[in-house]
Scaffold this motif. Structure first.
Motif, mmCIF file in Angstrom:
data_model
loop_
_atom_site.group_PDB
_atom_site.id
_atom_site.type_symbol
_atom_site.label_atom_id
_atom_site.label_comp_id
_atom_site.label_asym_id
_atom_site.label_seq_id
_atom_site.Cartn_x
_atom_site.Cartn_y
_atom_site.Cartn_z
ATOM 1 N N LEU B 188 0.913 -1.297 -0.237
ATOM 2 C CA LEU B 188 -0.087 -0.294 -0.445
ATOM 3 C C LEU B 188 0.564 0.838 0.119
ATOM 4 O O LEU B 188 2.186 1.090 0.673
ATOM 5 N N GLY B 189 -0.062 1.844 -1.335
ATOM 6 C CA GLY B 189 1.382 3.542 -1.031
ATOM 7 C C GLY B 189 2.441 3.380 -2.216
ATOM 8 O O GLY B 189 2.328 4.183 -2.549
ATOM 9 N N ARG B 190 2.726 1.842 -2.581
ATOM 10 C CA ARG B 190 2.909 1.582 -3.626
ATOM 11 C C ARG B 190 1.805 2.741 -5.087
ATOM 12 O O ARG B 190 0.912 2.489 -5.583
ATOM 13 N N LEU B 191 2.933 3.451 -5.910
ATOM 14 C CA LEU B 191 2.489 4.070 -7.053
ATOM 15 C C LEU B 191 3.955 3.874 -8.345
ATOM 16 O O LEU B 191 4.720 4.700 -8.144
ATOM 17 N N SER B 192 3.415 3.442 -9.131
ATOM 18 C CA SER B 192 4.638 3.476 -10.041
ATOM 19 C C SER B 192 4.212 3.689 -11.517
ATOM 20 O O SER B 192 2.144 3.829 -11.774
ATOM 21 N N ILE B 193 4.546 4.599 -11.795
ATOM 22 C CA ILE B 193 4.119 5.280 -13.418
ATOM 23 C C ILE B 193 5.092 5.247 -14.400
ATOM 24 O O ILE B 193 5.026 6.197 -15.514
ATOM 25 N N MET B 194 6.210 4.248 -14.066
ATOM 26 C CA MET B 194 7.671 4.203 -15.144
ATOM 27 C C MET B 194 7.522 2.828 -15.216
ATOM 28 O O MET B 194 7.891 2.370 -14.299
ATOM 29 N N SER B 195 8.173 3.060 -16.776
ATOM 30 C CA SER B 195 8.729 1.124 -16.669
ATOM 31 C C SER B 195 10.831 1.529 -16.992
ATOM 32 O O SER B 195 10.625 2.159 -17.786
ATOM 33 N N GLU B 272 17.285 2.682 -16.109
ATOM 34 C CA GLU B 272 16.351 3.450 -17.166
ATOM 35 C C GLU B 272 16.397 4.002 -18.859
ATOM 36 O O GLU B 272 16.038 4.802 -19.569
ATOM 37 N N SER B 273 17.487 3.472 -19.248
ATOM 38 C CA SER B 273 18.151 4.181 -20.079
ATOM 39 C C SER B 273 17.927 2.507 -21.413
ATOM 40 O O SER B 273 18.945 2.205 -21.014
ATOM 41 N N SER B 274 17.491 2.770 -22.585
ATOM 42 C CA SER B 274 17.329 1.540 -23.147
ATOM 43 C C SER B 274 18.881 1.189 -23.851
ATOM 44 O O SER B 274 19.478 -0.079 -24.118
ATOM 45 N N ASP B 275 19.936 2.424 -24.204
ATOM 46 C CA ASP B 275 21.141 1.907 -24.716
ATOM 47 C C ASP B 275 21.812 1.209 -23.814
ATOM 48 O O ASP B 275 22.838 0.632 -23.939
ATOM 49 N N ILE B 276 22.034 1.747 -22.748
ATOM 50 C CA ILE B 276 22.418 0.792 -21.320
ATOM 51 C C ILE B 276 21.993 -0.590 -21.304
ATOM 52 O O ILE B 276 22.755 -1.738 -21.463
ATOM 53 N N VAL B 277 20.149 -0.931 -21.457
ATOM 54 C CA VAL B 277 20.321 -2.398 -21.420
ATOM 55 C C VAL B 277 21.047 -3.378 -22.960
ATOM 56 O O VAL B 277 21.135 -3.866 -22.764
ATOM 57 N N ALA B 305 12.501 -11.728 -22.653
ATOM 58 C CA ALA B 305 11.208 -10.487 -22.061
ATOM 59 C C ALA B 305 12.431 -9.685 -22.265
ATOM 60 O O ALA B 305 13.659 -9.790 -22.095
ATOM 61 N N ARG B 306 11.965 -8.162 -22.955
ATOM 62 C CA ARG B 306 12.829 -7.028 -23.299
ATOM 63 C C ARG B 306 11.288 -6.093 -23.238
ATOM 64 O O ARG B 306 10.569 -6.098 -23.172
ATOM 65 N N ARG B 307 11.855 -5.055 -22.286
ATOM 66 C CA ARG B 307 11.027 -3.629 -22.194
ATOM 67 C C ARG B 307 11.609 -2.435 -22.234
ATOM 68 O O ARG B 307 12.849 -2.132 -22.214
ATOM 69 N N GLU B 308 10.592 -2.136 -22.965
ATOM 70 C CA GLU B 308 11.882 0.063 -23.556
ATOM 71 C C GLU B 308 11.127 0.317 -22.084
ATOM 72 O O GLU B 308 9.991 0.574 -21.599
ATOM 73 N N PRO B 309 11.731 1.461 -22.505
ATOM 74 C CA PRO B 309 11.779 2.442 -20.657
ATOM 75 C C PRO B 309 10.264 3.228 -21.341
ATOM 76 O O PRO B 309 9.994 3.832 -22.883
ATOM 77 N N GLY B 310 9.725 4.364 -20.453
ATOM 78 C CA GLY B 310 8.770 5.226 -20.031
ATOM 79 C C GLY B 310 7.972 5.301 -19.253
ATOM 80 O O GLY B 310 7.920 5.041 -18.496
ATOM 81 N N GLY B 311 6.940 5.967 -20.050
ATOM 82 C CA GLY B 311 5.598 6.406 -18.955
ATOM 83 C C GLY B 311 5.603 7.696 -18.517
ATOM 84 O O GLY B 311 5.498 8.479 -19.720
ATOM 85 N N ILE B 312 4.607 7.836 -17.376
ATOM 86 C CA ILE B 312 3.691 9.186 -17.605
ATOM 87 C C ILE B 312 4.417 9.812 -16.891
ATOM 88 O O ILE B 312 5.115 9.639 -15.811
ATOM 89 N N ALA B 313 4.631 11.694 -16.782
ATOM 90 C CA ALA B 313 5.314 12.211 -15.448
ATOM 91 C C ALA B 313 5.102 12.392 -14.099
ATOM 92 O O ALA B 313 3.674 11.491 -14.590
ATOM 93 N N THR B 334 5.188 5.746 -1.953
ATOM 94 C CA THR B 334 6.336 5.191 -2.101
ATOM 95 C C THR B 334 6.362 4.908 -3.775
ATOM 96 O O THR B 334 5.739 4.598 -4.433
ATOM 97 N N THR B 335 7.559 6.028 -4.688
ATOM 98 C CA THR B 335 7.063 5.811 -6.152
ATOM 99 C C THR B 335 8.319 5.001 -6.834
ATOM 100 O O THR B 335 9.801 4.886 -6.675
ATOM 101 N N ASN B 336 7.884 3.433 -7.577
ATOM 102 C CA ASN B 336 8.972 2.758 -7.836
ATOM 103 C C ASN B 336 8.295 2.865 -9.229
ATOM 104 O O ASN B 336 7.895 1.949 -9.880
ATOM 105 N N PRO B 337 9.832 2.225 -9.992
ATOM 106 C CA PRO B 337 9.344 1.674 -11.456
ATOM 107 C C PRO B 337 9.028 0.327 -11.870
ATOM 108 O O PRO B 337 8.858 -0.519 -10.189
ATOM 109 N N SER B 338 8.550 0.197 -12.471
ATOM 110 C CA SER B 338 7.232 -1.282 -13.020
ATOM 111 C C SER B 338 8.500 -2.097 -14.200
ATOM 112 O O SER B 338 7.922 -1.304 -15.724
ATOM 113 N N THR B 339 8.069 -3.258 -14.035
ATOM 114 C CA THR B 339 8.419 -3.960 -15.133
ATOM 115 C C THR B 339 7.319 -4.789 -16.065
ATOM 116 O O THR B 339 7.240 -6.079 -16.697
#
Lengths: 322, 396
Positions: B188-195, B272-277, B305-313, B334-339
């Motif tokens: 509870l409190g998790r808010l993921s907005i970015m992948s 956070e960077s697809s180039d680094i992945v 599996a592959r994911r591209e980074p992105g999301g909403i601000a 708590t904001t954490n990115p998600s895959t």
């Protein structure tokens, strides 16, 4: 008779999947249904049972009119846990206090008849790990749909390997090496009850109140014999509830159980005049264990005391205006 | 999105939430019962059918419209909104059906006054309990919505499933969705907005039958896979953009005294960077090629599996309003990115967030433990966010 009864009175719970239809029929007949859960130190499993039965069979489908826990005096938090999830909780010794208190599950089942208001009472043990609403609606449905059925017993699949589509009848150890042979010898039609010792069954009040109750191991056997004597095999039905996951008892406990059941069984045979001159049976179960090459003699007193039919209790007749 | 009138202000909506939470106490038992029954049905990835069937039955009982199971065994049902049919928006709420646990394990759940305990209770029995209880819950607490709710139990989400269930649904769904909510049980409190960008892979070490075990340099699969790990950990990763290699599991060997001939290492590269992945994946592939040539065993990289980074601000109205709702209910953020599912929404261009429902511990163990006490807060949060989307407060 056995074959035709097996065909007409043995069900699988899945045929009663339409719970709303059972509820409609129950309401049409203006029946009330009570659930009794006898407990002794069941804090680990009682919470789930109450949550599932209350949410599914009182709120979602109003099949049950009350859910009650009858506790024999648990030393753990069984009563607190059950109450926290909204069950009616009774300490067995508080009910009919003038009649005293006996030790044993049968005592709780008997006192439930006095306390509960249902036209049908369904009994479900508290130690079932895989509890599910089918444990109630699967037993209640034959009573709701068929007025001639008075007593519905549960049976279970046992996960044993089987071949050619033939599987064992599914009884436990005490059933297969004691109760079914005894029934086969003296009351062969009752051998068709697949799990005569299962702790889950639903019964009409009008039948329950006329049964005397051994307070210990013999209560289920006594029920079957007495209902059979009074109403015949046609009064029974049985429902396959798939698997029941619970802890197995050690062999020594099963030995004591078998002792109690046999006392009840032979007492009833004598009462029905099926055997004569039985004499006084011993109340001491003798078991042996070996410790450091010494054979120890273990004695357990098993009385199998009986409570009278509830209809013979004045307080009961007064409470329910009988 | 079609413009609609706003019958109440966001402030007044927020004020309603603490009282709503109290009302939800009355439906908590139904939620717990669904949580228990769903969690006790085994649903390993690619084996979710039984659980899907149960959820479908719950949807049908709740009177959802067009309840169906698709080719991937996803379960979907529509809880119809009360707005004008032609103008109704659709909000997609998804929880994954699959778990990490094999069907042969004991899935029994225990309920104590404070916790629900059992395999998969948190991930994601809680999410599925939300889907199955939401229709009754909305009716019982009288929380009307103009929008349709599309409730989706998605299969093949975890591991090798690679979100195939949700991907299939989004590809074939014809109803435009204005927003998406991914429900993950905890925290509870998790808010993921970015992948974040992600590559999920396994390295399979196979020692051939013809391997010369008498050679002084002979090494079994255990030693080789350990060498892979050592070399992977030596790959330089930047602090910014944030990047990491997660070593998930190793399987190998059968005894004390026999060299293993097979080993599998499962891992994820996240950045956070697809180039680094991509660069890190190339480094790992080089490690495999190098070890193959050195050892004469086969060291192969399989990308799962592959994911591209992105999301909403963080400033997106959906995020801002969600934060406001959490604050009204005193939920620490708590904001954490998600895959997980969120990345599918991002790929599809649907604004979406991931929310948690309650607190929990011992995740991914057979005794996953979900807190009962916070569930009503988590549900009030969800209903608040749904209302905010429904009333148009989350539109850009």
């Amino acid at each position: 008779m056995i074959e035709s009864w097996l065909k007409s009175n043995t069900y699988h719970h899945s045929v009663f999947w339409d719970i709303m239809n059972i509820v409609r029929e129950k309401q049409r007949q203006q029946l009330t249904i009570s659930l009794c859960i006898p407990t002794l130190n069941e804090e680990a499993t009682i919470g789930k049972e109450i949550v599932l039965f209350k949410a599914e069979l009182m709120e979602r489908y109003p099949l049950l009119d009350e859910i009650a826990v009858f506790d024999s005096g648990s030393s753990d938090d069984t009563r607190e846990v059950a109450a926290s999830f909204g069950a009616d909780v009774y300490l067995s010794s508080d009910i009919l206090p003038d009649m005293g208190t006996r030790r044993g599950k049968g005592e709780n089942l008997w006192k439930a008849i006095y306390q509960l208001r249902g036209d049908i009472i369904v009994y479900v043990d508290a130690d079932i790990k895989n509890i599910h609403p089918r444990f109630v609606y699967g037993l209640v449905a034959p009573l709701v749909y068929r007025s001639e059925v008075k007593y519905v017993k549960a049976f279970y699949d046992r996960p044993l390997a089987f071949a050619q589509n033939i599987r064992p009848s599914g009884g436990g150890r005490v059933t297969e090496i004691l109760v079914r042979p005894l029934f086969s010898l003296f009351l062969p039609e009752l051998a068709a009850i697949i799990q005569p010792l299962s702790g889950e069954y639903a019964v009409r009040r009008e039948v329950l109140e006329k049964l005397s109750f051994p307070v210990g191991y013999g209560v289920e056997t006594a029920h079957l014999m007495d209902v059979y004597q009074q109403h015949g095999l046609a009064a029974f039905a049985q429902t396959d509830l798939d698997q029941r996951v619970h802890h197995n008892q050690p062999t020594e406990s099963l030995g004591r159980m078998a002792f109690g059941i046999m006392r009840t069984f032979f007492t009833r045979l004598e009462r029905y005049e099926m055997i004569k001159d039985l004499g006084k049976m011993n109340t001491i179960m003798r078991q042996f264990q070996t410790r450091d090459a010494v054979h120890e003699h273990l004695l357990t007193e098993i009385q199998e005391e009986e409570r009278p039919p509830m209809i013979d209790v004045a307080e009961y007749r007064q409470r329910w205006k009988k | 999105m079609s413009p609609r009138k706003k019958p109440e202000t966001f402030t007044s909506l927020r004020r309603k939430l603490p009282r709503l939470r109290n009302k939800l106490d009355n439906v908590c038992e139904m939620f717990l019962a669904n949580l228990v029954m769903l969690s006790e049905i085994p649903a390993p990835t690619f084996g979710e059918e039984q659980r899907a069937d149960f959820l479908s039955q719950r949807f049908a009982e709740a009177g959802l419209v067009n309840t169906s199971i698709d080719d991937m065994h996803n379960v979907v049902g529509i809880y119809p909104g009360q707005g004008d049919e032609a103008e109704r928006n659709n909000i997609l709420i998804v929880a994954h059906l699959d778990t990490h646990f094999e069907s042969t394990l004991d899935h029994s759940v225990t309920v104590t006054p404070r916790h629900v305990i059992g395999p998969g209770v948190c991930d994601n029995g809680l999410g599925l309990a939300v889907l199955s209880t939401l229709p009754s819950l909305l009716q019982q607490v009288d929380w009307p919505l103009e929008s349709n709710l599309l409730l989706l139990g998605a299969t093949r989400s975890l591991g090798r499933g690679n979100l195939d269930g949700l991907r299939f649904f989004l590809k074939h769904n014809r109803l435009p969705c204005c927003a998406g909510l991914c429900i993950e049980g905890v925290q509870l409190g998790r808010l993921s907005i970015m992948s974040v960008g992600m590559l999920r892979g396994e390295i399979v070490v196979t020692v051939p039958e013809t391997y010369d075990w008498t050679s002084f340099e002979a090494r079994g699969a255990v030693a080789l896979v350990t060498d892979v790990v050592r070399r992977m950990m030596a790959i330089p990763l930047p602090r910014k953009p944030r990047s990491t290699i997660v070593l998930g599991s190793i399987e190998s060997g059968t005894s004390f005294n026999r060299m293993a001939t097979h080993a599998v290492l499962r891992f994820e590269v996240k950045s956070e960077s697809s180039d680094i992945v991509r660069a890190t994946a190339a480094d790992i592939e080089d490690i495999c090629i190098e070890l193959t040539s050195e050892s004469h065993a086969e060291v192969a990289l399989n990308v799962i599996a592959r994911r591209e980074p992105g999301g909403i601000a963080f400033t997106h109205p959906l995020v801002r309003r969600t934060r406001g709702i959490m604050k009204a209910l005193d939920i620490p953020l708590t904001t954490n990115p998600s895959t997980s599912e969120l990345s599918m929404f991002i790929e599809s261009g649907i604004p979406a967030i991931t929310l948690g429902i309650t607190g929990g511990e011992k995740l991914n163990s057979l005794r996953e433990q979900a807190d009962i006490g916070s569930i009503t807060t988590g549900l009030a949060q969800l209903l608040g966010v749904l209302a905010a989307i429904d009333r148009g407060y989350c539109e850009t």
